[in-house]
Design a protein around this motif. Structure first.
Motif, PDB file in Angstrom:
ATOM      1  N   LEU A 315       0.857  -1.194   0.000  1.00 16.80           N
ATOM      2  CA  LEU A 315       0.000   0.000   0.000  1.00 16.80           C
ATOM      3  C   LEU A 315       0.889   1.239   0.000  1.00 16.80           C
ATOM      4  O   LEU A 315       1.795   1.376   0.833  1.00 16.80           O
ATOM      5  CB  LEU A 315      -0.889   0.020   1.242  1.00 16.80           C
ATOM      6  CG  LEU A 315      -1.709   1.294   1.387  1.00 16.80           C
ATOM      7  CD1 LEU A 315      -2.857   1.347   0.387  1.00 16.80           C
ATOM      8  CD2 LEU A 315      -2.253   1.471   2.796  1.00 16.80           C
ATOM      9  N   THR A 316       0.637   2.129  -0.968  1.00 13.48           N
ATOM     10  CA  THR A 316       1.334   3.421  -0.964  1.00 13.48           C
ATOM     11  C   THR A 316       0.276   4.490  -1.161  1.00 13.48           C
ATOM     12  O   THR A 316      -0.915   4.181  -1.273  1.00 13.48           O
ATOM     13  CB  THR A 316       2.341   3.522  -2.127  1.00 13.48           C
ATOM     14  OG1 THR A 316       1.594   3.659  -3.331  1.00 13.48           O
ATOM     15  CG2 THR A 316       3.266   2.317  -2.213  1.00 13.48           C
ATOM     16  N   ASN A 317       0.744   5.735  -1.230  1.00 14.41           N
ATOM     17  CA  ASN A 317      -0.191   6.835  -1.464  1.00 14.41           C
ATOM     18  C   ASN A 317      -0.795   6.778  -2.856  1.00 14.41           C
ATOM     19  O   ASN A 317      -1.802   7.421  -3.121  1.00 14.41           O
ATOM     20  CB  ASN A 317       0.547   8.157  -1.288  1.00 14.41           C
ATOM     21  CG  ASN A 317       0.023   8.877  -0.066  1.00 14.41           C
ATOM     22  OD1 ASN A 317      -1.189   8.901   0.181  1.00 14.41           O
ATOM     23  ND2 ASN A 317       0.939   9.418   0.724  1.00 14.41           N
ATOM     24  N   GLU A 318      -0.135   6.033  -3.766  1.00 13.01           N
ATOM     25  CA  GLU A 318      -0.620   5.964  -5.151  1.00 13.01           C
ATOM     26  C   GLU A 318      -1.480   4.737  -5.421  1.00 13.01           C
ATOM     27  O   GLU A 318      -2.395   4.790  -6.233  1.00 13.01           O
ATOM     28  CB  GLU A 318       0.549   5.928  -6.159  1.00 13.01           C
ATOM     29  CG  GLU A 318       1.174   7.274  -6.460  1.00 13.01           C
ATOM     30  CD  GLU A 318       2.156   7.677  -5.383  1.00 13.01           C
ATOM     31  OE1 GLU A 318       2.912   6.790  -4.941  1.00 13.01           O
ATOM     32  OE2 GLU A 318       2.133   8.847  -4.949  1.00 13.01           O
ATOM     33  N   TYR A 319      -1.163   3.652  -4.790  1.00 11.42           N
ATOM     34  CA  TYR A 319      -1.886   2.428  -5.150  1.00 11.42           C
ATOM     35  C   TYR A 319      -1.910   1.383  -4.031  1.00 11.42           C
ATOM     36  O   TYR A 319      -1.165   1.485  -3.042  1.00 11.42           O
ATOM     37  CB  TYR A 319      -1.248   1.788  -6.405  1.00 11.42           C
ATOM     38  CG  TYR A 319       0.168   1.287  -6.189  1.00 11.42           C
ATOM     39  CD1 TYR A 319       0.410  -0.004  -5.722  1.00 11.42           C
ATOM     40  CD2 TYR A 319       1.266   2.114  -6.440  1.00 11.42           C
ATOM     41  CE1 TYR A 319       1.702  -0.465  -5.515  1.00 11.42           C
ATOM     42  CE2 TYR A 319       2.558   1.675  -6.233  1.00 11.42           C
ATOM     43  CZ  TYR A 319       2.777   0.380  -5.769  1.00 11.42           C
ATOM     44  OH  TYR A 319       4.046  -0.058  -5.542  1.00 11.42           O
ATOM     45  N   LEU A 320      -2.761   0.385  -4.266  1.00 10.79           N
ATOM     46  CA  LEU A 320      -2.773  -0.815  -3.431  1.00 10.79           C
ATOM     47  C   LEU A 320      -2.574  -1.969  -4.405  1.00 10.79           C
ATOM     48  O   LEU A 320      -3.260  -2.043  -5.429  1.00 10.79           O
ATOM     49  CB  LEU A 320      -4.145  -0.968  -2.759  1.00 10.79           C
ATOM     50  CG  LEU A 320      -4.484  -2.369  -2.253  1.00 10.79           C
ATOM     51  CD1 LEU A 320      -3.703  -2.681  -0.971  1.00 10.79           C
ATOM     52  CD2 LEU A 320      -5.985  -2.506  -1.950  1.00 10.79           C
ATOM     53  N   SER A 321      -1.592  -2.839  -4.110  1.00 10.95           N
ATOM     54  CA  SER A 321      -1.443  -3.993  -5.014  1.00 10.95           C
ATOM     55  C   SER A 321      -1.419  -5.272  -4.198  1.00 10.95           C
ATOM     56  O   SER A 321      -0.911  -5.310  -3.082  1.00 10.95           O
ATOM     57  CB  SER A 321      -0.186  -3.849  -5.858  1.00 10.95           C
ATOM     58  OG  SER A 321       0.938  -4.128  -5.070  1.00 10.95           O
ATOM     59  N   ILE A 322      -2.011  -6.308  -4.775  1.00 14.61           N
ATOM     60  CA  ILE A 322      -2.042  -7.608  -4.119  1.00 14.61           C
ATOM     61  C   ILE A 322      -1.517  -8.619  -5.126  1.00 14.61           C
ATOM     62  O   ILE A 322      -2.084  -8.763  -6.219  1.00 14.61           O
ATOM     63  CB  ILE A 322      -3.468  -7.946  -3.635  1.00 14.61           C
ATOM     64  CG1 ILE A 322      -3.840  -6.950  -2.533  1.00 14.61           C
ATOM     65  CG2 ILE A 322      -3.537  -9.384  -3.128  1.00 14.61           C
ATOM     66  CD1 ILE A 322      -5.240  -7.023  -2.045  1.00 14.61           C
ATOM     67  N   LYS A 323      -0.400  -9.233  -4.753  1.00 19.24           N
ATOM     68  CA  LYS A 323       0.302 -10.101  -5.714  1.00 19.24           C
ATOM     69  C   LYS A 323       0.382 -11.505  -5.139  1.00 19.24           C
ATOM     70  O   LYS A 323       0.635 -11.667  -3.940  1.00 19.24           O
ATOM     71  CB  LYS A 323       1.699  -9.507  -5.897  1.00 19.24           C
ATOM     72  CG  LYS A 323       2.539 -10.168  -6.932  1.00 19.24           C
ATOM     73  CD  LYS A 323       3.841  -9.390  -7.061  1.00 19.24           C
ATOM     74  CE  LYS A 323       4.944 -10.319  -7.516  1.00 19.24           C
ATOM     75  NZ  LYS A 323       6.242  -9.744  -7.285  1.00 19.24           N
ATOM     76  N   ASP A 324       0.133 -12.495  -5.969  1.00 25.72           N
ATOM     77  CA  ASP A 324       0.267 -13.874  -5.485  1.00 25.72           C
ATOM     78  C   ASP A 324       1.076 -14.681  -6.487  1.00 25.72           C
ATOM     79  O   ASP A 324       1.309 -14.235  -7.612  1.00 25.72           O
ATOM     80  CB  ASP A 324      -1.130 -14.490  -5.288  1.00 25.72           C
ATOM     81  CG  ASP A 324      -1.910 -14.596  -6.581  1.00 25.72           C
ATOM     82  OD1 ASP A 324      -1.461 -15.300  -7.485  1.00 25.72           O
ATOM     83  OD2 ASP A 324      -2.998 -13.958  -6.688  1.00 25.72           O
ATOM     84  N   ASN A 325       1.542 -15.850  -6.058  1.00 26.49           N
ATOM     85  CA  ASN A 325       2.227 -16.725  -7.022  1.00 26.49           C
ATOM     86  C   ASN A 325       1.375 -17.984  -7.255  1.00 26.49           C
ATOM     87  O   ASN A 325       1.847 -19.101  -7.251  1.00 26.49           O
ATOM     88  CB  ASN A 325       3.655 -17.061  -6.574  1.00 26.49           C
ATOM     89  CG  ASN A 325       3.667 -17.861  -5.278  1.00 26.49           C
ATOM     90  OD1 ASN A 325       2.613 -18.032  -4.644  1.00 26.49           O
ATOM     91  ND2 ASN A 325       4.815 -18.382  -4.881  1.00 26.49           N
ATOM     92  N   GLY A 326       0.086 -17.712  -7.472  1.00 25.71           N
ATOM     93  CA  GLY A 326      -0.889 -18.801  -7.624  1.00 25.71           C
ATOM     94  C   GLY A 326      -1.059 -19.274  -9.051  1.00 25.71           C
ATOM     95  O   GLY A 326      -0.154 -19.153  -9.873  1.00 25.71           O
ATOM     96  N   ILE A 327      -2.273 -19.737  -9.351  1.00 27.26           N
ATOM     97  CA  ILE A 327      -2.506 -20.437 -10.633  1.00 27.26           C
ATOM     98  C   ILE A 327      -2.567 -19.494 -11.840  1.00 27.26           C
ATOM     99  O   ILE A 327      -2.412 -19.934 -12.972  1.00 27.26           O
ATOM    100  CB  ILE A 327      -3.802 -21.287 -10.570  1.00 27.26           C
ATOM    101  CG1 ILE A 327      -5.017 -20.391 -10.295  1.00 27.26           C
ATOM    102  CG2 ILE A 327      -3.692 -22.372  -9.527  1.00 27.26           C
ATOM    103  CD1 ILE A 327      -6.336 -21.125 -10.425  1.00 27.26           C
TER     104      ILE A 327
END
Ligand code: ATP
Ligand code: MG
Length: 387
Positions: A315-327
């Motif tokens: 989470l930053t002031n510019e964005y929220l990212s959610i990253k996984d190493n899934g399918i």
């Protein structure tokens, strides 16, 4: 009227009215042409009679012993006479390139009749009679047909609308039934799920030795998943009558609490959940909406990542990212997964609602959403605040 009902009704109306009007229009055009020819034929037959009168006048003149011959003129038509070699002899008009081989012909709005005569009175072999076409009856037929067409449009639309409603009523009943069923089920789900969740937590408080119990962890994780399904369904069903409560939310604090909530699920699946959260990221948003975004994205990341995988949240002031190493998601369906009820992978349970809800919220707040994914490598979803 439901949206699906409306679109079916419009499609039905379009096809029904379109095809009916097309057929009626073809019928009217054929009828109009028939009537027009009939009226012109009638006027031609009048000219023929007038021409016969002229022939008898020529015969009289031919027989006359007078020195001076006066060509017979008529106010209703004009005429001219030609010899056997088609040379102009006389007349009260001089036609431009007449077609003496045709019996009837029409140039613009003028009707011509050519009569061959024999014996050749006064040397005449052809008489050509010209008369203006009286187009009043044709215009009157056209006007009546247009009025008729408008009336037909009105009745066809009325009948089509009534028929459409009639056909759609079973569909409306099923949708209403299904809708009520979902509403009731959603409502009934809430209390038992909350009870299970609260009691699982209470158990851990009363019996600290259960803190790391796998069984209790699974109960908690499963009931949290159920609880999110409830939240999504309730959000969808109550969203249209919802009152927005937009306030300044400290997303950093909020996220940390939400991660705590998801830790049980990650732990039950042995997924490593890490995060990198900038402090004091503030947003003006309804808490319910940011909850739906985070829960759905984090829920998906955990759901579509295999045990022992990794999920990372930034989470930053510019964005929220959610990253996984899934399918991961196949390139071909990458854009479709945002549509309601669309699922790229059936290996896990779900309704295909989560991402569509996220997109609705993203649109409402004018955020941006980006999805990067590679099959078997993983997925990264980012929400850009565009502040
Ligand atoms: P629901 O969220 O209603 O329980 P769902 O998770 O199937 O069901 P969405 O959240 O809308 O529905 O996601 C749509 C589809 O996108 C999923 O079915 C899945 O195939 C794909 N998808 C979403 N997130 C991921 C992810 N992180 N990794 C792999 N596939 C994903
Ligand atoms: Mg989902």
């Amino acid at each position: 009227m439901f949206a699906s009902e409306k679109s079916s009704l419009y499609r039905f109306l379009l096809i029904y009215i379109g095809s009916s009007l097309f057929l009626v229009a073809i019928g009217l055009v054929i009828f109009f042409n028939y009537e027009k020819h009939r009226l012109i034929d009638f006027q031609n037959s009048l000219i023929k009679v007038q021409s016969a009168v002229l022939v008898s006048e020529l015969r009289e003149l031919h027989k006359s012993k007078e020195h001076e011959i006066i060509y017979p003129k008529h106010s209703e038509f004009s005429s001219a006479i030609y010899d056997i070699d088609k040379n102009y002899i006389f007349g009260d008009f001089h036609p431009n390139s007449p077609s003496l081989d045709k019996e009837f012909y029409q140039k613009n709005n003028i009707l011509f009749y050519v009569q061959k005569i024999y014996p050749y009175y006064l040397g005449t072999a052809y008489i050509i009679v010209q008369k203006s076409l009286d187009d009043k009856p044709i215009i009157s037929v056209k006007t009546r047909l247009i009025i008729g067409f408008v009336i037909v449009i009105f009745f066809i639309t009325l009948i089509a609308y009534w028929l459409g409603k009639l056909f759609l009523s079973p569909m409306r009943n099923s949708i209403t039934l299904l809708d009520n069923f979902i509403k009731d089920t959603t409502h009934e789900l809430n209390t038992p799920v909350s009870t299970i969740l609260t009691n699982a937590e209470l158990l851990k408080d009363f019996y600290p030795e259960l803190e790391n119990s796998k069984e209790l962890g699974r109960i908690e994780s499963a009931s949290k998943r159920l609880s999110r399904i409830y939240d999504d369904l309730a959000y969808l069903h109550l969203n249209h009558k919802r009152h927005y409560n937009i306030e300044q939310v400290d997303i950093s604090e909020f996220l940390k609490k939400r991660i705590d909530y998801f830790k049980t699920i990650a732990k039950a699946k042995q997924i490593q959940l890490t995060y990198n959260i900038d402090e004091s990221v503030l947003l003006n948003i309804d808490k319910e909406d940011i909850t739906r975004i985070v829960d759905n994205l984090l829920g998906n990341a955990l759901k579509y990542t295999l045990p022992n995988g990794k999920v990372e949240l930034v989470l930053t002031n510019e964005y929220l990212s959610i990253k996984d190493n899934g399918i991961g998601i196949d390139k071909a369906v990458k854009d479709e997964v945002f549509q309601r009820f669309t699922r790229a992978n059936k290996s896990e349970g779900g309704f295909g609602l989560g991402l569509s809800i996220v997109v609705d919220i993203v649109k409402y707040y004018n955020f941006d959403i980006e999805l990067q994914s590679q099959v078997k490598k993983g997925t990264k979803v980012s929400i850009l605040w565009k502040k």
